[in-house]
Design a protein around this motif. Sequence first.
Motif, PDB file in Angstrom:
ATOM      1  N   VAL A 165      29.946  49.610  39.864  1.00 50.39           N
ATOM      2  CA  VAL A 165      30.346  48.220  39.664  1.00 50.39           C
ATOM      3  C   VAL A 165      31.121  47.778  40.898  1.00 50.39           C
ATOM      4  CG1 VAL A 165      31.550  46.609  38.164  1.00 50.39           C
ATOM      5  CG2 VAL A 165      30.516  48.681  37.189  1.00 50.39           C
ATOM      6  N   ALA A 166      30.633  46.729  41.549  1.00 54.47           N
ATOM      7  CA  ALA A 166      31.264  46.229  42.763  1.00 54.47           C
ATOM      8  C   ALA A 166      31.776  44.817  42.533  1.00 54.47           C
ATOM      9  CB  ALA A 166      30.263  46.246  43.922  1.00 54.47           C
ATOM     10  N   ARG A 167      32.877  44.511  43.182  1.00 57.49           N
ATOM     11  CA  ARG A 167      33.470  43.176  43.054  1.00 57.49           C
ATOM     12  C   ARG A 167      32.646  42.145  43.810  1.00 57.49           C
ATOM     13  NH1 ARG A 167      39.671  43.325  44.372  1.00 57.49           N
ATOM     14  NH2 ARG A 167      39.350  41.082  44.182  1.00 57.49           N
ATOM     15  N   ALA A 168      32.243  41.106  43.103  1.00 55.24           N
ATOM     16  CA  ALA A 168      31.475  40.018  43.706  1.00 55.24           C
ATOM     17  C   ALA A 168      32.387  38.947  44.304  1.00 55.24           C
ATOM     18  CB  ALA A 168      30.554  39.397  42.662  1.00 55.24           C
ATOM     19  N   ASP A 169      33.656  38.948  43.929  1.00 55.35           N
ATOM     20  CA  ASP A 169      34.572  37.897  44.380  1.00 55.35           C
ATOM     21  C   ASP A 169      35.123  38.128  45.786  1.00 55.35           C
ATOM     22  OD1 ASP A 169      36.030  40.113  43.218  1.00 55.35           O
ATOM     23  OD2 ASP A 169      37.835  38.876  43.317  1.00 55.35           O
ATOM     24  N   LEU A 170      34.821  39.251  46.402  1.00 56.39           N
ATOM     25  CA  LEU A 170      35.379  39.558  47.720  1.00 56.39           C
ATOM     26  C   LEU A 170      34.527  39.036  48.871  1.00 56.39           C
ATOM     27  CD1 LEU A 170      36.580  43.230  47.157  1.00 56.39           C
ATOM     28  CD2 LEU A 170      37.987  41.152  47.255  1.00 56.39           C
ATOM     29  N   MET A 218      32.004  40.547  50.268  1.00 57.60           N
ATOM     30  CA  MET A 218      31.707  41.628  51.206  1.00 57.60           C
ATOM     31  C   MET A 218      30.325  41.420  51.821  1.00 57.60           C
ATOM     32  SD  MET A 218      33.053  45.069  49.245  1.00 57.60           S
ATOM     33  CE  MET A 218      32.548  44.624  47.566  1.00 57.60           C
ATOM     34  N   GLY A 219      30.205  41.733  53.095  1.00 59.05           N
ATOM     35  CA  GLY A 219      28.899  41.719  53.734  1.00 59.05           C
ATOM     36  C   GLY A 219      28.019  42.817  53.138  1.00 59.05           C
ATOM     37  N   ILE A 279      37.404  52.882  43.978  1.00 55.63           N
ATOM     38  CA  ILE A 279      37.449  52.900  45.435  1.00 55.63           C
ATOM     39  C   ILE A 279      38.356  51.792  45.945  1.00 55.63           C
ATOM     40  CG2 ILE A 279      36.080  52.697  47.550  1.00 55.63           C
ATOM     41  CD1 ILE A 279      35.597  55.250  45.772  1.00 55.63           C
ATOM     42  N   ARG A 280      39.226  52.184  46.873  1.00 60.10           N
ATOM     43  CA  ARG A 280      40.100  51.237  47.569  1.00 60.10           C
ATOM     44  C   ARG A 280      39.758  51.302  49.047  1.00 60.10           C
ATOM     45  NH1 ARG A 280      44.244  49.108  44.658  1.00 60.10           N
ATOM     46  NH2 ARG A 280      44.666  50.065  42.647  1.00 60.10           N
ATOM     47  N   ASP A 281      39.569  50.152  49.652  1.00 57.13           N
ATOM     48  CA  ASP A 281      39.154  50.089  51.040  1.00 57.13           C
ATOM     49  C   ASP A 281      40.285  50.511  51.969  1.00 57.13           C
ATOM     50  OD1 ASP A 281      36.890  49.218  52.797  1.00 57.13           O
ATOM     51  OD2 ASP A 281      38.491  47.984  53.635  1.00 57.13           O
ATOM     52  N   ALA A 282      39.913  51.136  53.065  1.00 60.28           N
ATOM     53  CA  ALA A 282      40.892  51.577  54.057  1.00 60.28           C
ATOM     54  C   ALA A 282      41.404  50.431  54.915  1.00 60.28           C
ATOM     55  CB  ALA A 282      40.290  52.658  54.946  1.00 60.28           C
ATOM     56  N   GLY A 283      40.698  49.304  54.932  1.00 61.00           N
ATOM     57  CA  GLY A 283      41.163  48.139  55.660  1.00 61.00           C
ATOM     58  C   GLY A 283      40.814  48.116  57.134  1.00 61.00           C
ATOM     59  N   HIS A 284      39.813  48.862  57.543  1.00 58.14           N
ATOM     60  CA  HIS A 284      39.444  48.905  58.959  1.00 58.14           C
ATOM     61  C   HIS A 284      38.588  47.729  59.399  1.00 58.14           C
ATOM     62  CE1 HIS A 284      41.223  52.815  59.280  1.00 58.14           C
ATOM     63  NE2 HIS A 284      40.392  53.336  58.395  1.00 58.14           N
ATOM     64  N   THR A 285      37.941  47.045  58.457  1.00 52.33           N
ATOM     65  CA  THR A 285      37.016  45.976  58.873  1.00 52.33           C
ATOM     66  C   THR A 285      37.290  44.674  58.132  1.00 52.33           C
ATOM     67  OG1 THR A 285      35.322  46.791  57.325  1.00 52.33           O
ATOM     68  CG2 THR A 285      35.203  47.597  59.589  1.00 52.33           C
ATOM     69  N   GLN A 286      36.603  44.419  57.041  1.00 56.14           N
ATOM     70  CA  GLN A 286      36.604  43.106  56.402  1.00 56.14           C
ATOM     71  C   GLN A 286      37.737  42.862  55.411  1.00 56.14           C
ATOM     72  OE1 GLN A 286      32.799  42.449  54.504  1.00 56.14           O
ATOM     73  NE2 GLN A 286      31.668  43.070  56.321  1.00 56.14           N
ATOM     74  N   LEU A 287      38.316  43.910  54.863  1.00 55.24           N
ATOM     75  CA  LEU A 287      39.263  43.757  53.753  1.00 55.24           C
ATOM     76  C   LEU A 287      40.633  44.310  54.104  1.00 55.24           C
ATOM     77  CD1 LEU A 287      36.825  44.968  50.947  1.00 55.24           C
ATOM     78  CD2 LEU A 287      37.348  42.601  51.575  1.00 55.24           C
TER      79      LEU A 287
END
Length: 112
Positions: A6-11, A13-14, A76-84
């Motif tokens: 399940v992925a968040r659609a509100d972000l 993400m590319g 999963i929590r993003d590491a923040g290296h790119t888009q988030l």
Amino acid sequence: MKQAIVARADLGMGEGKLAAQVAHASLQAYEEADGAAQREWKGDGQKKIVLRADSEADLFEINEQADVEGLPHALIRDAGHTQLDPGTATAVAVGPASDRAVDAVTGDLALY
């Protein structure tokens, strides 16, 4: 046997970012499963579906339900290296487990 990611659609993400987050979730939840579930899922073709959540709260609720049901799961929590921003919750995987058990947690969600 299947796995639902399940992925968040509100972000917003590319496509590449989404694919990476889904892959992280799938692999981490697989590693949480016991050996018998891992072997059965692999033997059955590793069926998986990608579903959408509309918010962080929805993702946390799914993660909690999977925990209560005793299913392998991974948030999963993003590491923040790119888009988030670092620590942004992006996806949760549920399973591998029986179709029925995964559907009990994710069955009301739409396909991504």
